[in-house]
Structure formats: C-alpha cells, structure tokens
Design an enzyme around this catalytic site. Structure first.
Site, PDB file in Angstrom:
ATOM      1  N   CYS A   1       0.733  -1.286  -0.053  1.00 36.94           N
ATOM      2  CA  CYS A   1       0.031   0.100  -0.181  1.00 36.94           C
ATOM      3  C   CYS A   1       0.760   1.312  -0.156  1.00 36.94           C
ATOM      4  CB  CYS A   1      -0.864  -0.012   1.092  1.00 36.94           C
ATOM      5  SG  CYS A   1      -1.727  -1.506   1.475  1.00 36.94           S
TER       6      CYS A   1
ATOM      7  N   ARG B   1       1.292   1.697  -6.034  1.00 31.08           N
ATOM      8  CA  ARG B   1       1.625   0.792  -5.182  1.00 31.08           C
ATOM      9  C   ARG B   1       0.340  -0.297  -4.664  1.00 31.08           C
ATOM     10  NH1 ARG B   1       6.524   1.735  -1.818  1.00 31.08           N
ATOM     11  NH2 ARG B   1       5.660   0.380  -0.364  1.00 31.08           N
TER      12      ARG B   1
ATOM     13  N   TRP C   1      -3.761  -1.903  -1.122  1.00 30.13           N
ATOM     14  CA  TRP C   1      -3.851  -3.089  -1.631  1.00 30.13           C
ATOM     15  C   TRP C   1      -4.440  -4.124  -0.925  1.00 30.13           C
ATOM     16  CZ3 TRP C   1      -1.620  -8.141  -1.618  1.00 30.13           C
ATOM     17  CH2 TRP C   1      -1.493  -8.627  -3.055  1.00 30.13           C
TER      18      TRP C   1
ATOM     19  N   ASN D   1       0.678   0.315   6.666  1.00 28.98           N
ATOM     20  CA  ASN D   1       0.964  -0.684   5.588  1.00 28.98           C
ATOM     21  C   ASN D   1       1.701  -1.904   6.465  1.00 28.98           C
ATOM     22  OD1 ASN D   1       0.410   1.232   3.730  1.00 28.98           O
ATOM     23  ND2 ASN D   1       2.527   1.565   3.136  1.00 28.98           N
ATOM     24  N   GLY D   2       1.554  -3.095   5.724  1.00 39.25           N
ATOM     25  CA  GLY D   2       2.174  -4.303   6.198  1.00 39.25           C
ATOM     26  C   GLY D   2       0.870  -5.264   6.947  1.00 39.25           C
TER      27      GLY D   2
ATOM     28  N   GLU E   1       9.331 -15.433 -18.373  1.00 36.50           N
ATOM     29  CA  GLU E   1       8.963 -14.112 -18.545  1.00 36.50           C
ATOM     30  C   GLU E   1       8.174 -13.658 -19.519  1.00 36.50           C
ATOM     31  OE1 GLU E   1       9.523 -12.196 -16.284  1.00 36.50           O
ATOM     32  OE2 GLU E   1       9.669  -9.993 -17.245  1.00 36.50           O
TER      33      GLU E   1
ATOM     34  N   LYS F   1       4.638 -11.800 -18.155  1.00 34.25           N
ATOM     35  CA  LYS F   1       4.351 -10.353 -19.068  1.00 34.25           C
ATOM     36  C   LYS F   1       2.949 -10.412 -19.314  1.00 34.25           C
ATOM     37  CE  LYS F   1       6.450  -8.469 -17.320  1.00 34.25           C
ATOM     38  NZ  LYS F   1       7.488  -8.730 -16.432  1.00 34.25           N
TER      39      LYS F   1
ATOM     40  N   GLU G   1       0.127 -10.948 -16.795  1.00 36.89           N
ATOM     41  CA  GLU G   1      -0.009  -9.681 -15.888  1.00 36.89           C
ATOM     42  C   GLU G   1      -0.624  -8.581 -16.536  1.00 36.89           C
ATOM     43  OE1 GLU G   1       3.619  -8.685 -13.291  1.00 36.89           O
ATOM     44  OE2 GLU G   1       4.345  -9.134 -15.286  1.00 36.89           O
TER      45      GLU G   1
ATOM     46  N   HIS H   1       6.184 -33.895 -23.000  1.00 31.60           N
ATOM     47  CA  HIS H   1       5.859 -34.880 -21.893  1.00 31.60           C
ATOM     48  C   HIS H   1       4.731 -34.350 -21.336  1.00 31.60           C
ATOM     49  CE1 HIS H   1       9.693 -36.732 -21.866  1.00 31.60           C
ATOM     50  NE2 HIS H   1      10.423 -35.655 -21.989  1.00 31.60           N
TER      51      HIS H   1
ATOM     52  N   LYS I   1       2.932  -2.793  -7.524  1.00 30.01           N
ATOM     53  CA  LYS I   1       4.238  -2.713  -7.902  1.00 30.01           C
ATOM     54  C   LYS I   1       5.231  -3.360  -6.839  1.00 30.01           C
ATOM     55  CE  LYS I   1       7.567  -1.481 -10.707  1.00 30.01           C
ATOM     56  NZ  LYS I   1       7.834  -2.553 -11.422  1.00 30.01           N
TER      57      LYS I   1
HETATM   58  C1  F6R Z   1       6.349  -8.763 -12.820  1.00 28.30           C
HETATM   59  C2  F6R Z   1       7.030  -8.253 -11.666  1.00 28.30           C
HETATM   60  C3  F6R Z   1       7.068  -9.054 -10.334  1.00 28.30           C
HETATM   61  C4  F6R Z   1       8.119  -8.948  -9.696  1.00 28.30           C
HETATM   62  C5  F6R Z   1       8.006  -9.406  -8.018  1.00 28.30           C
HETATM   63  C6  F6R Z   1       9.355  -9.099  -7.284  1.00 28.30           C
HETATM   64  O1  F6R Z   1       6.466  -7.910 -13.874  1.00 28.30           O
HETATM   65  O2  F6R Z   1       7.483  -6.995 -11.464  1.00 28.30           O
HETATM   66  O3  F6R Z   1       6.942 -10.274 -10.725  1.00 28.30           O
HETATM   67  O4  F6R Z   1       9.296  -8.934 -10.224  1.00 28.30           O
HETATM   68  O5  F6R Z   1       6.993  -8.883  -7.418  1.00 28.30           O
HETATM   69  O6  F6R Z   1       9.525  -7.870  -7.024  1.00 28.30           O
HETATM   70  P1  F6R Z   1      10.985  -7.282  -6.794  1.00 28.30           P
HETATM   71  O7  F6R Z   1      11.798  -7.378  -7.893  1.00 28.30           O
HETATM   72  O8  F6R Z   1      10.761  -5.675  -6.375  1.00 28.30           O
HETATM   73  O9  F6R Z   1      11.479  -7.791  -5.676  1.00 28.30           O
END
Ligand code: F6R
Length: 606
Positions: A2, A27, A74, A98-99, A479, A483, A486, A502, A601
């Site tokens: 958050c 966030r 969040w 937060n937390g 990846e 992407k 997401e 398999h 994020k």
């Molecule tokens: C995907 C993405 C997430 C982060 C993950 C770890 O696009 O960004 O999968 O990679 O939440 O985040 P960090 O790198 O900030 O520890």
C-alpha cells in the site's frame, strides 16, 4: 504494497496529499482515503476504487488544515471497500497502516472486550483503537501512546497517525515496511516512497525498523521504542520527478521498454574499463574463497536469477542454485560459510525476498543485493549492493528493471570469473566488447520487435499461449508468459521446449499458439524439431530468431529477428519481443496496462 503519504507544514495539506497519492497509486489501488486535521477538527474520507473516486467525494472547502495523511490500499485483510479503506479512526485518532498485523485476531478480541467496536474487516483498525485506549489509560502524547502500543503488534508495519488534539504533528513508526521523511522549508512529508513528495523536496531521511518519529513543520524527532533518541542523517535524491512521468508515451510500460538502451548504458557506465577490457565493480568485494552462490528472488526478478545461474556457472564455474524467496524460508536450507547469497529485487522492498535474505544472513551467509531502488530496505540490510540504475519503474509489469538486472548479473559473473581465473583474456575481451554493444543492439531489438504490433491481429482468438525456450532462454519464455498474464489476463505458460512432449503438447491446436525462442546456436536444431512438432498439430507459431536466418521463415508463421550477440547476453535482447508482445496484446484488449488488476508494484506482504 500500500502507499502512504503524510504532510505537516504551512500549506494546505489536501492538494499535497492528493498529488502524493496519485504518484503512489501504482503501489495499490483498490481503495484510497485521507484525513486532514486542524485544531479540534479532523475530516476523513475513504473510497473503494481509484483515486478519482475519492476525489469525487471531496469538497475541498471541508478539508482545511495543514496536517494530513493519505493512503492507497492493496487489500490483504478484508475486501476493497469504503469501510476497509484507510485511514481508520477511533474518536479523535486517525491512522494509516502498511504491512500486516499477524496477531490481529487476538488484539481485536481484546479491544472489543474493552468496549471498542471495530467497523472494518482490516487488521489495521485495531491500531487506532489501541492508541486511543493507551491515551485514555494515561499516555500523555501521541508518540507515547504509539510506543505503548508497538510492543503488542506482531508482524510488519509502517504506521502514521494524527489527532485533532495534536494538529501540529504527525507521528509514525516502522518495522519492516518502508517510510521516508521529506524535509522541506517549514514543512515535512512522510511517505512509503519518495516519489510521493519528490516534486516538493529531494532532501530525505530514511526510517529504520524500530524508529518512532514525531514530525512537526520544522522538526524531526526520532526515538526508539524505549524513547532513546536515534540520530538520523539526511541524503539527497538525485533523480527528479519528470523521470517518473510518461513523456509522451501512452503508458509507462511502453516508455520503460523504450528507455532500455539508455538504462543499459547507465548500468554499464563506469563499470567497464574498455581500454583494459575489465569489469570494474568497486562497490563490492567478493571473498576469493567463494565456492557456491544461491540466488533468491520473486517473480520477474526470479527469472533474472535463473539467467544469473547460467552466467555464474559458465563464466565463473561456480555452483549456483536459484530459489523463489517465498519457498526458501520454509525449507530449512543448508548454507555454507563459503557461500554468497545473491538477492535480487528491483524494489528492494518485497517482503518474501527480505525475509529470505534475513534467513540466509541468520544462517551465516553474506548477502549481495541487486536492486534498483537506492537505500530501499534490501540494500540497506545487505553486506554488498549492486544497483541496477534503471531509474524509477512505474509500470507494475517490470521491463527495464529486469533487463538491467541481467546486465548487472553479467557484470558480476565476469568480475567473479576474472577473480577465480576461469575466464581467459581473449574471452574476457570478447565478453566486454559484446556487453558494450548491448545498448545499441537493444535499440535494434526494439525496432525489429515493433512488427509484433501488426502480427498480434492473427492471434486474437487464441485460447492461451505457450512460450518455448531452451537453455538461458527458458527463463525468457517464463518471463514472456508472465508479462502476457499480467498485462492481458490471458492464459500463458512458459515451458522448456524439451518438456513439451511430456504433457503440454496436448493443449496444442490451431487456437493455442506458440512463441518459440529459436535463435541460431547449439540448441537451434532442437528448437526446430520442437517447432515442427507443434506446427504439425496445427499451432500458429511466432519465432524469435537470429537476424539473417532465412530458413526459419519457412518453418513458422511469423518471425521477429534479433541482432546477433554473445549467447550469454541474448536473454537481454530476447526480453524485448516478450515485453512488446504483452504490451500490444494488452493495448488491443484495452486493459489497464500500467496498473493491472489485483497487482501492485511492490509486494510488501508475505
Ligand atoms: C512482474 C513483476 C513482479 C516482480 C516481483 C518481485 O512484472 O514485476 O513479478 O518481479 O513482485 O518484485 P521485486 O523485484 O521488486 O522484488
């Protein structure tokens, strides 16, 4: 996860809180709220949904005051709703948190049996009631009340509180969730992230776990839980807020993809001695007796870790293992003292990653952090730090932070390889030349991947997608799938191409396309066989291939060509078509690309 922004000063708090919240929305954005107070008056507003919904509820003439706090949420405990949004209040107290408070059930029972009524489903509301109760029990100030409550709380938190009875100050505490103070002229800001106030001041003071702070317009008073003064030094942020704005791109994600040539060159800057073909990593010192590396991360950063393993094993001949941070901690891992744990986190705040780093350190390992955010929690905690220098990444789907992680890992692997004498001079010089070509070749990869904008129209009716890769491109397949999931909410899987037969091949038909990472090299013949296998089952195939490969065009439906580069660095260039494919598909679908649903994020909860 958050976002928090607080203000105390001489200006009207409301517009500053709103602009801070706007910058923090990445966030968490399922609900927002704010409180503004002046002597004997506190106004609080909360709303489910994005900031705009909150703004539509606010009549600015009702929110007058020079002190306030805002929150963007969040959800963890309790669904997104007006009631569960912060600030939470108890009489004249308002708090944002937060937390996660892990013992909140026990505390809630306690506080309710004392006659306090919780109106939300959150773990946070109890903090407001506990503070009010502590004041009623005799605590003289907000700070003393907060310090009285903290020992009861288990879990992680950043808490900010204010009261109309002490309208000239805000009080806060942190333990495992970031808080940073922004020092202005006759005003102070407090936020979970500097972007919230960077347009106002770049003088910052970071708070550490255990700090309790009282902020007034011209003073910062930090004490520990026992009330002993804690001295703090301030620092200056050198990047500015325009770097965090869209600069003409439709989305931050697109802007950040196009920034990659520049940021890769920033990552390399000063870390290569071109004349002597050496990597210069003065920031760190690696024990020459190092025998083993563990790489730990989450999500996209974990994909970087998987590629890091290839780099460390091939260049430094160091046995390396990769593990998801959320799994590491509960495995009772065995860590040797001759081992280095490389912890990768673009934000430096991911709770799972932080906890795994703490566990590795507890077991005796040194920690090397690879992070993008200067002085975030992970770098501050670690023994060594390499910053990736990608600049602020606002899009939730990570792009430039990922590719700069890859380049940082490559620098580190060469550095250790040279130290361990596993790279001969000719190879080292070739690797350095190739590394230095990366920014230019990145720009070429972006240009050649733009064709995906037209190609994606053939894939509109797909039931799902499978991304195939081998070797160090298998993590890029993972990846690519991540992407796409997401940004477009489509089903996508990344698979090692050799595993197709398999099981997953059963999914393949004309509506289940394949994106095949098939550059020329030792694994090329194998990839061609895998492509033939899926083609013969009706799949439409996009190949990511090497520029000049004439053969591939006859084997697949669509091709994106990448410039040739050393195979160990190919994942950096191959990330681009993955990113742009996800972006274009999402854009065509009209999803909220920069803030995909259910995501945030920085994931600061376990
Ligand atoms: C995907 C993405 C997430 C982060 C993950 C770890 O696009 O960004 O999968 O990679 O939440 O985040 P960090 O790198 O900030 O520890």
């Amino acid at each position: 996860m958050c976002g928090i922004v607080g203000y105390v000063g001489t200006r009207d708090a409301l517009p500053l809180l709103l602009s801070g919240l706007q910058r923090l929305e990445y966030r968490g954005y399922d609900s927002t709220g704010l409180a503004v107070c002046s002597a004997d008056t506190m106004r609080v507003v909360r709303s489910e949904g994005k900031l705009q919904q909150l703004q539509s509820k606010i009549n600015p003439t009702d929110f007058v005051g020079h002190t306030g706090v805002g929150h963007t949420r969040w959800a963890t405990h309790g669904k997104p709703s007006d009631q569960n949004a912060h600030p939470h209040c108890s009489e004249h107290i308002a708090i944002v948190h937060n937390g996660i408070i892990e013992n909140y059930h026990t505390l809630r029972n306690e506080i309710e049996s004392d006659g306090y009524q919780c109106v939300s489903e959150t773990d946070s509301e109890i903090i407001a009631h506990l503070i009010l109760k502590t004041l009623r029990d005799g605590a003289q100030t907000l700070s003393l009340a907060l310090r009285g409550v903290l020992p009861k709380l288990e879990g992680s938190y950043a808490i900010v509180l204010l009261s109309e009875r002490e309208p000239e100050r805000i009080v806060a505490a942190t333990n495992g969730s970031p808080l940073v103070i922004g020092k202005g002229k006759n005003e102070m800001f407090l936020a979970s992230d500097v972007t919230a106030f960077l347009s106002e001041t770049n003088h910052v003071v970071y708070l550490e776990a255990g700090d309790v702070v009282t902020l007034e317009q011209d003073s910062i008073d930090v004490v520990n839980h026992d009330g002993m003064p804690v001295s703090k030094s301030s620092s200056e942020i050198t990047w500015n807020i325009t770097q965090a704005e869209k600069q003409g791109f439709r989305h931050f994600m697109l802007k950040e993809i196009y920034e990659q040539p520049q940021v890769l060159s920033d990552t390399l800057s000063g870390r290569i001695d071109a004349a002597n073909a050496h990597v210069v990593l003065d920031e760190i010192s690696i024990d020459p007796a190092l025998q083993k590396l563990s790489l730990i991360a989450c999500g996209t950063s974990f994909h970087a870790a998987l590629i890091g393993r290839f780099l460390f094993e091939q260049l430094a001949r160091i046995s390396s293992s990769c593990e998801l941070a959320s799994e590491f901690r509960y495995r009772n891992p065995v860590i040797g003292t001759d081992e280095l744990t490389v912890v990768i986190s673009q934000s430096g705040e991911t709770a799972d990653t932080m906890i795994a780093a703490q566990e590795a350190k507890r077991l005796g390992s040194k920690i090397l952090a690879i992070s993008n955010v200067i002085d975030s929690s992970l770098p501050r905690f670690s023994d060594h730090v390499l910053y990736t220098r990608a600049g602020p990444e606002i899009s939730v789907a990570s792009t430039k932070a990922f590719t700069t992680q890859l380049v940082t890992l490559a620098l580190l692997a060469i550095h250790i390889g040279v130290q361990k004498n596993t790279i001969d001079d000719t190879t080292r010089s070739h690797l350095i030349d190739e590394l230095m070509m990366l920014p230019t070749k990145m720009a070429d990869s972006i240009r050649s991947s733009e064709c995906l904008q037209d190609i994606i129209v053939h894939y509109e009716n797909a039931r799902g997608f499978i991304f195939l890769g081998r070797g160090n491109l298998y993590p890029i397949a993972l990846e690519g799938a991540l992407k796409l999931k997401e940004t477009s909410y489509l089903h996508a899987e990344g698979y090692p191409a050799g595993e197709m037969k398999h099981g997953p091949i059963a999914m393949i038909d004309k509506d289940f396309p394949v994106i095949a990472l098939a550059p020329q090299g030792v694994l090329y013949p194998k990839m061609k066989t895998n492509i033939a296998e899926v083609k013969s089952r009706g799949a439409r195939v996009i190949a990511i291939a090497t520029e000049g490969d004439k053969e591939i065009t006859s084997l697949v439906d669509d091709v994106v060509f990448l410039p040739d580069i050393h195979p160990l660095f190919l994942p950096v260039l191959a990330s681009v078509p993955m990113q742009l494919f996800a972006y274009y598909v999402a854009d065509r679908k009209g999803t909220d690309i920069d803030q995909p649903r259910n995501l945030a994020k920085s994931v600061t909860v376990e």
